[in-house]
Design a protein around this motif. Structure first.
Motif, mmCIF file in Angstrom:
data_model
loop_
_atom_site.group_PDB
_atom_site.id
_atom_site.type_symbol
_atom_site.label_atom_id
_atom_site.label_comp_id
_atom_site.label_asym_id
_atom_site.label_seq_id
_atom_site.Cartn_x
_atom_site.Cartn_y
_atom_site.Cartn_z
ATOM 1 N N GLY A 83 -6.604 9.038 -1.323
ATOM 2 C CA GLY A 83 -7.740 8.192 -1.158
ATOM 3 C C GLY A 83 -8.826 8.904 -0.055
ATOM 4 O O GLY A 83 -9.349 7.839 0.487
ATOM 5 N N GLY A 84 -8.788 10.090 -0.152
ATOM 6 C CA GLY A 84 -9.809 10.658 0.788
ATOM 7 C C GLY A 84 -9.165 10.560 2.358
ATOM 8 O O GLY A 84 -9.986 10.875 3.354
ATOM 9 N N GLY A 85 -8.058 10.209 2.701
ATOM 10 C CA GLY A 85 -7.407 10.147 3.860
ATOM 11 C C GLY A 85 -7.884 8.696 4.655
ATOM 12 O O GLY A 85 -7.710 8.815 5.945
ATOM 13 N N GLU A 86 -8.689 7.901 4.175
ATOM 14 C CA GLU A 86 -9.081 6.997 4.825
ATOM 15 C C GLU A 86 -8.627 5.654 4.730
ATOM 16 O O GLU A 86 -8.963 4.700 5.335
ATOM 17 C CB GLU A 86 -10.788 7.036 4.836
ATOM 18 C CG GLU A 86 -11.493 8.251 5.296
ATOM 19 C CD GLU A 86 -13.146 8.459 5.033
ATOM 20 O OE1 GLU A 86 -13.251 7.190 4.184
ATOM 21 O OE2 GLU A 86 -13.794 9.182 5.327
ATOM 22 N N ARG A 87 -7.837 5.472 3.591
ATOM 23 C CA ARG A 87 -7.472 4.085 3.216
ATOM 24 C C ARG A 87 -5.946 3.906 3.632
ATOM 25 O O ARG A 87 -5.472 2.802 3.296
ATOM 26 C CB ARG A 87 -7.922 4.089 1.845
ATOM 27 C CG ARG A 87 -9.361 3.699 1.503
ATOM 28 C CD ARG A 87 -9.459 3.388 0.016
ATOM 29 N NE ARG A 87 -9.379 4.471 -0.949
ATOM 30 C CZ ARG A 87 -8.305 4.551 -1.677
ATOM 31 N NH1 ARG A 87 -7.228 3.712 -1.731
ATOM 32 N NH2 ARG A 87 -8.354 5.831 -2.567
ATOM 33 N N LEU A 88 -5.447 4.931 4.154
ATOM 34 C CA LEU A 88 -4.054 4.495 4.772
ATOM 35 C C LEU A 88 -4.054 4.663 6.169
ATOM 36 O O LEU A 88 -4.205 5.551 6.559
ATOM 37 C CB LEU A 88 -3.012 5.450 4.122
ATOM 38 C CG LEU A 88 -1.496 5.223 4.704
ATOM 39 C CD1 LEU A 88 -1.177 3.982 4.396
ATOM 40 C CD2 LEU A 88 -0.712 6.410 4.039
ATOM 41 N N HIS A 89 -3.538 3.492 6.829
ATOM 42 C CA HIS A 89 -3.529 3.505 8.193
ATOM 43 C C HIS A 89 -2.056 3.211 8.702
ATOM 44 O O HIS A 89 -1.452 2.559 7.914
ATOM 45 C CB HIS A 89 -4.331 2.447 8.940
ATOM 46 C CG HIS A 89 -5.567 2.273 8.366
ATOM 47 N ND1 HIS A 89 -6.277 1.359 7.553
ATOM 48 C CD2 HIS A 89 -6.927 3.133 8.530
ATOM 49 C CE1 HIS A 89 -7.696 2.010 7.209
ATOM 50 N NE2 HIS A 89 -7.863 3.035 7.766
ATOM 51 N N TRP A 90 -1.567 3.962 9.589
ATOM 52 C CA TRP A 90 -0.089 3.923 9.843
ATOM 53 C C TRP A 90 -0.050 3.902 11.445
ATOM 54 O O TRP A 90 -0.386 4.647 12.410
ATOM 55 C CB TRP A 90 0.452 5.428 9.474
ATOM 56 C CG TRP A 90 1.884 5.376 9.638
ATOM 57 C CD1 TRP A 90 2.716 5.291 10.740
ATOM 58 C CD2 TRP A 90 2.969 5.164 8.435
ATOM 59 N NE1 TRP A 90 4.182 5.377 10.413
ATOM 60 C CE2 TRP A 90 4.085 5.462 8.787
ATOM 61 C CE3 TRP A 90 2.703 5.339 7.033
ATOM 62 C CZ2 TRP A 90 5.466 5.462 8.103
ATOM 63 C CZ3 TRP A 90 3.818 5.318 6.229
ATOM 64 C CH2 TRP A 90 5.252 5.337 6.853
#
Lengths: 133, 128
Positions: A83-90
């Protein structure tokens, strides 16, 4: 419009199918355009440890290269780039990291605490807690 | 609108000696301190957390010691003082031979028959 899902994980790597199921849920949500927050609590902070190493499998008669042993850090890294690396927060629970000496993790996750989890809960459409048993 | 959360604590004594507390009770106490509306529902073996006057002895392994073993009833009391509501499943206490008189008076006791209606009162149900 995408929704936001917060997931709390608790199992350490290589111990429970719950973790694999959680990864599948996260992947599916990202693929459908949703945003996912993952809070790694207790043993789950080790999911992203940089020092994980693949091993050979004598029972399979395979070398390290042949076995392609999956590592949770690589799975999380793969999810983080989805997802473009912006929609998963860890977030890795900081106190859990300290007591395990698990502070060396891959790029992407950040340190946090219960207050961060609660902030996510208030901002999310749904929250899923997946504890260890 | 504030979300009402019930955390069902069902798995008991999960690394409580190493952690010197129950990590789920602790986490929910911390959530309360962050402003969350939290109810703890003790079920299964976790109903034993609400037994009054627990006095686990210190433990040692060679030269390594655990001088402060978990005082789970006291931890629950501190969580209540912070604003966490405490409820337990009466049937699970009965099954374990725990009389009502042995339990913390601060804990509301509900029956299994009441459970479904009870859970209707929350926005989020987390089964730990």
């Amino acid at each position: 419009m995408g929704k936001t899902l917060t997931v709390l994980l608790m199992d350490p790597p290589f111990e429970s199918a719950n973790t694999t199921t959680a990864f599948r849920i996260v992947e599916a949500a990202l693929r459908k355009g949703h945003t996912v927050n993952v809070f790694a609590y207790e043993g789950a902070v080790s999911l992203t440890m940089q020092g994980q190493q693949p091993h050979p499998n004598p029972a399979h008669g395979k070398t390290v290269d042949e076995e392609h042993h999956p590592l949770t850090r690589d799975i999380v890294r793969g999810l983080l780039t989805s997802g473009g690396g912006e929609r998963l927060h860890w977030i890795n629970c900081g106190l859990c990291v300290d007591e395990r000496g698990a502070g060396d993790w891959i790029a992407g996750p950040r340190r946090g605490g219960p207050g961060d989890f609660w902030q996510w809960v208030t901002e999310s459409d749904q929250t899923l807690v997946i504890p260890c048993r | 609108m504030a979300k009402k959360v019930v955390s069902i604590v069902d798995t008991a004594y999960r690394a409580t000696l190493e952690e010197q507390d129950d990590t789920v009770v602790w986490f929910n106490h911390m959530l309360r301190q962050s402003g969350a509306d939290i109810t703890l529902l003790l079920t299964g073996n976790a109903v034993n957390y609400a037994v009054r006057g627990q006095q686990p002895p210190p433990l040692s392994f060679g030269t390594a010691a655990i001088p402060f073993p978990p005082r789970l009833d006291q931890d629950l009391r501190k969580a209540i003082q912070a604003g966490v509501k405490l409820v337990l499943l009466r049937d699970d206490a009965d099954m374990r031979g725990i009389p009502a008189s042995a339990l913390m008076p601060e804990a509301e006791q509900i029956s299994r028959e009441q459970l479904a209606d009870f859970l209707q009162g929350f926005d989020l149900v987390w089964h730990w």
